[in-house]
Motif scaffolding. Sequence first.
Motif, PDB file in Angstrom:
ATOM      1  N   THR A   1     -15.083  -5.999 -42.629  1.00 55.78           N
ATOM      2  CA  THR A   1     -14.112  -6.653 -41.744  1.00 55.78           C
ATOM      3  C   THR A   1     -14.271  -8.171 -41.753  1.00 55.78           C
ATOM      4  O   THR A   1     -13.553  -8.872 -41.061  1.00 55.78           O
ATOM      5  N   ASP A   2     -15.204  -8.672 -42.539  1.00 56.41           N
ATOM      6  CA  ASP A   2     -15.436 -10.122 -42.618  1.00 56.41           C
ATOM      7  C   ASP A   2     -14.920 -10.659 -43.940  1.00 56.41           C
ATOM      8  O   ASP A   2     -15.532 -10.471 -44.983  1.00 56.41           O
ATOM      9  N   GLU A   3     -13.793 -11.351 -43.885  1.00 53.47           N
ATOM     10  CA  GLU A   3     -13.177 -11.835 -45.117  1.00 53.47           C
ATOM     11  C   GLU A   3     -13.927 -13.006 -45.742  1.00 53.47           C
ATOM     12  O   GLU A   3     -13.748 -13.310 -46.910  1.00 53.47           O
ATOM     13  N   THR A   4     -14.823 -13.621 -44.983  1.00 53.92           N
ATOM     14  CA  THR A   4     -15.583 -14.743 -45.542  1.00 53.92           C
ATOM     15  C   THR A   4     -16.776 -14.274 -46.370  1.00 53.92           C
ATOM     16  O   THR A   4     -17.358 -15.043 -47.133  1.00 53.92           O
ATOM     17  N   GLY A   5     -17.177 -13.019 -46.199  1.00 54.25           N
ATOM     18  CA  GLY A   5     -18.294 -12.495 -46.958  1.00 54.25           C
ATOM     19  C   GLY A   5     -19.660 -12.954 -46.467  1.00 54.25           C
ATOM     20  O   GLY A   5     -20.664 -12.776 -47.152  1.00 54.25           O
ATOM     21  N   LYS A   6     -19.703 -13.562 -45.302  1.00 56.04           N
ATOM     22  CA  LYS A   6     -20.971 -14.115 -44.806  1.00 56.04           C
ATOM     23  C   LYS A   6     -21.768 -13.130 -43.959  1.00 56.04           C
ATOM     24  O   LYS A   6     -22.971 -13.265 -43.823  1.00 56.04           O
TER      25      LYS A   6
END
Length: 135
Positions: free
Chosen positions: A74-79
Amino acid sequence: MPSYFLMKSEPDAFSWQQFEKDRVTRWDGVRNYQARNVMQAMRVGDEALFYHSNEGREIVGVMRVVREAYPDPTDETGKFVCVDMEIGKKFKRAVTLAEIKQHPKLQNLSLIKQSRLSVMPITVDEWKILCKLGS
DNA sequence: GCCAACGTTGGC
DNA sequence: GCCAACGTTGGC
């Protein structure tokens, strides 16, 4: 020796009641680096307390890590990462924040000292005390 | 790299 | 609903 943790969830978003239906859940949505670091330290078999924040403000039961940290879909930043948790025993009685705040041996809990942190390690002593209060 | 502005969490 | 605490963002 497992490590012990405490994880918060707002019942509006994900409640113990829902957890009882799902049995296993992906603990995603954490967007805080400190909490992420804590989750990366979790190992399969480690145990955690389930705390209802906002509504309830109490520990309602225990759960167990069944999958270690992996990228949070659910985290599009990949962090950020998530873990998978399996439901464990429900407390016979919920342990309230008010009661934790009054207990002399629980004053170092991040739950009190860092109220905004949603995933935190706890000591084995704290774990034992909290489980006893919940039994 | 500082810091003001802003956003979020969560207790009350 | 308010607000304190605190994390993040972006201009400089």
